[in-house]
Scaffold this motif. Structure first.
Motif, short mmCIF file in Angstrom:
data_model
loop_
_atom_site.label_atom_id
_atom_site.label_comp_id
_atom_site.label_asym_id
_atom_site.label_seq_id
_atom_site.Cartn_x
_atom_site.Cartn_y
_atom_site.Cartn_z
N SER A 335 0.85 -1.18 0.00
CA SER A 335 0.00 0.00 0.00
C SER A 335 0.89 1.24 0.00
O SER A 335 2.08 1.17 0.32
CB SER A 335 -0.93 0.01 1.21
OG SER A 335 -0.20 -0.12 2.41
N GLU A 336 0.32 2.37 -0.37
CA GLU A 336 1.08 3.60 -0.52
C GLU A 336 0.57 4.66 0.44
O GLU A 336 -0.63 4.77 0.68
CB GLU A 336 0.95 4.15 -1.94
CG GLU A 336 1.30 3.20 -3.06
CD GLU A 336 0.96 3.80 -4.41
OE1 GLU A 336 1.44 4.93 -4.70
OE2 GLU A 336 0.21 3.18 -5.16
N LEU A 337 1.49 5.46 0.97
CA LEU A 337 1.10 6.63 1.73
C LEU A 337 0.44 7.63 0.78
O LEU A 337 0.91 7.83 -0.34
CB LEU A 337 2.31 7.28 2.40
CG LEU A 337 2.99 6.47 3.51
CD1 LEU A 337 4.24 7.19 4.00
CD2 LEU A 337 2.03 6.22 4.67
N GLY A 338 -0.65 8.21 1.22
CA GLY A 338 -1.32 9.21 0.40
C GLY A 338 -2.37 8.65 -0.53
O GLY A 338 -3.09 9.42 -1.17
N ARG A 339 -2.48 7.34 -0.61
CA ARG A 339 -3.49 6.74 -1.48
C ARG A 339 -4.72 6.36 -0.66
O ARG A 339 -4.61 5.91 0.48
CB ARG A 339 -2.96 5.50 -2.17
CG ARG A 339 -4.03 4.79 -3.00
CD ARG A 339 -3.47 3.80 -3.97
NE ARG A 339 -4.55 3.27 -4.80
CZ ARG A 339 -4.39 2.78 -6.01
NH1 ARG A 339 -3.21 2.78 -6.56
NH2 ARG A 339 -5.41 2.31 -6.69
N GLU A 340 -5.89 6.54 -1.25
CA GLU A 340 -7.15 6.24 -0.57
C GLU A 340 -7.58 4.81 -0.90
O GLU A 340 -7.57 4.39 -2.06
CB GLU A 340 -8.22 7.22 -1.02
CG GLU A 340 -9.52 7.09 -0.26
CD GLU A 340 -10.50 8.20 -0.65
OE1 GLU A 340 -11.02 8.12 -1.79
OE2 GLU A 340 -10.72 9.13 0.15
N TYR A 341 -7.96 4.06 0.16
CA TYR A 341 -8.37 2.67 0.00
C TYR A 341 -9.79 2.48 0.52
O TYR A 341 -10.16 3.01 1.57
CB TYR A 341 -7.42 1.74 0.75
CG TYR A 341 -6.02 1.75 0.21
CD1 TYR A 341 -5.63 0.90 -0.83
CD2 TYR A 341 -5.08 2.65 0.71
CE1 TYR A 341 -4.34 0.93 -1.34
CE2 TYR A 341 -3.78 2.67 0.21
CZ TYR A 341 -3.42 1.83 -0.83
OH TYR A 341 -2.16 1.87 -1.34
N ALA A 342 -10.57 1.73 -0.23
CA ALA A 342 -11.93 1.38 0.19
C ALA A 342 -11.86 0.11 1.03
O ALA A 342 -11.55 -0.97 0.52
CB ALA A 342 -12.82 1.17 -1.02
N VAL A 343 -12.12 0.24 2.33
CA VAL A 343 -11.98 -0.88 3.27
C VAL A 343 -13.36 -1.32 3.75
O VAL A 343 -14.20 -0.50 4.12
CB VAL A 343 -11.12 -0.46 4.47
CG1 VAL A 343 -11.04 -1.59 5.50
CG2 VAL A 343 -9.72 -0.06 4.01
#
Length: 426
Positions: A335-343
């Protein structure tokens, strides 16, 4: 209701599917009229009624007075329609954000209004082509409606730097849209918000409710003490924003850079429940606690948490018992810092399942924490949680004695909780 109608409801309540079909046929038109008055859209009204009938079938056995079936049904239809209308308003807000982004990106350019409108269709996909940091800027500026000064304060950058990066990002998005329209068979992008919304809607239908609507009343904040046994939650007053917490649109920015921040909400009786939210790790890791039964104190009973570690490229479901942490499922997930993830987290009976961007990540079977609230936390890190929604499917008013794991000190705790003997890796 006629005697025949009462008989139909009773038979359907006892599981007679043919009787239920006849009930649908008898009440379908009236139910549609209720939904149509609220939604003012035929297609949306049909979807709402279909979803309402699913809820009716699931809850019919709880109806005590069959004579009241009609009113009970119409209340369910009305509630579902109202939730559909709320989701439609949320989608409209997202569309307005796209319009603002397109409008600003074409300033000083010879672009017609109709062309701008056409380009909105490509924006969700085009956003996937820019970096995670660039998407975070776009989310904060155009969808959370923050000023460049406030964004700079959140990210620790001067406003001028934010403006120049936004300008470069808009140019990159325009270039991507041009590429997509010129070469439509090129590499496809799956829009991030599309993944979340379609996965949530098509997999489990409706019934989702927002946990955060812009005010933290009904939430608690964890009060930090030197002695961990004296930590406790304090209710947040209406209009209050705790230290190191910032309200960002329909989300919460938690800054635990100098320690830790933890906010809790929900019903301690939640047993079967589903949680869905968008998570952006900005600096360090973030965690979502669930089935946190703090009715007798924050650490009296065990609970679960999902942690996302961009640095370690892992996502884990773990159990915490007075600070003794047992990994139940630890998955390699870059995963990346600053990226939005749908959890999405599904906790049903002894089963825990997690999804990220619509893909299955963790599967766990564990029975040590049967119910509890949820909380969002950071420790020596910073994260943005937004569009936080839940579905509570079943409550557990009392914990069966066989599952009543509780202790006042480490000495009271069984050895199984102090050693990660049940650790499994997926």
């Amino acid at each position: 209701m006629t005697q025949d109608g009462s008989d139909l409801v009773e038979r359907a309540r006892d599981g007679d599917e043919h009787a239920f079909v006849r009930l649908v046929e008898e009440y379908e038109r009236a139910a549609y009229r209720v939904a149509a008055r609220i939604l003012n859209d035929p297609a949306d009204a049909k979807d709402a009624v279909q979803e309402a009938w699913i809820i009716v079938w699931q809850r019919l056995e709880a109806l005590q007075d069959v004579e009241r079936f009609g009113g009970w049904l119409y209340r369910i239809v009305a509630n579902v329609a109202l939730r559909h209308r709320e989701r439609r308003s949320s989608r409209q807000s997202t569309l307005n954000g796209y319009r603002a982004l397109v409008g600003e990106s074409v300033e000083s350019m010879d672009v017609s209004t109709s062309q701008m409108t056409d380009e909105i269709e490509f924006l969700p996909a085009a956003l996937e082509a820019v970096s995670a940091r660039a998407r975070l800027l776009i989310n904060l500026r155009y969808f959370s409606r923050l000023s460049t000064r406030r964004i700079g304060r959140i990210l620790g950058l001067p406003p001028g730097t934010i403006r120049s990066r936004l300008h470069r990002t808009r140019l990159a998005i325009r270039k991507e849209i041009e590429r997509m329209t010129t070469h439509p068979t090129g590499r496809e992008h799956v829009p991030h918000d599309f993944r979340k919304e379609e996965f949530r809607r098509q997999t489990w239908g409706g019934g989702w409710k927002p946990l955060f609507t812009g005010d933290l009343s009904g939430w608690d904040t964890l009060v930090q003490w030197d002695d961990v046994d004296k930590e406790r939650y304090r209710p947040i007053a209406a209009g209050e924003v705790p230290e190191n917490v910032e309200i960002v649109g329909n989300g919460l920015l938690l800054d635990g850079s100098g320690g830790g921040v933890c906010l809790a909400t929900g019903d301690v009786r939640w047993h079967d429940m589903e949680l869905s939210l968008l998570v952006t790790p900005i600096d360090g890791w973030c965690e979502i606690n669930f089935r946190w039964d703090d009715s007798e104190g924050p650490y009296t009973r065990p609970w679960y948490f999902l942690s996302m570690h961009p640095g370690d490229a892992t996502v884990a479901v773990q159990r915490n018992a007075r600070g003794w942490v047992t990994p139940l499922s630890m998955v390699h997930y870059p995963s990346e810092l600053g990226r939005e993830y749908a959890v999405t987290i599904l906790a049903r009976a002894d089963s825990i399942t997690t999804y990220i961007d619509g893909a299955l990540v963790n599967q766990v079977t564990d029975r040590h924490s049967p119910r509890g609230r949820i909380s969002l936390g950071v420790s020596d890190s910073k994260a943005l949680y937004r569009d936080i929604q839940y579905r509570a499917l079943r409550l557990l008013p009392e914990v069966p004695e066989a599952l009543a794991y509780r202790w006042e000190s480490d000495d009271d705790m069984p050895e199984e909780f102090r050693l990660p003997a049940h650790t499994t890796e997926v």
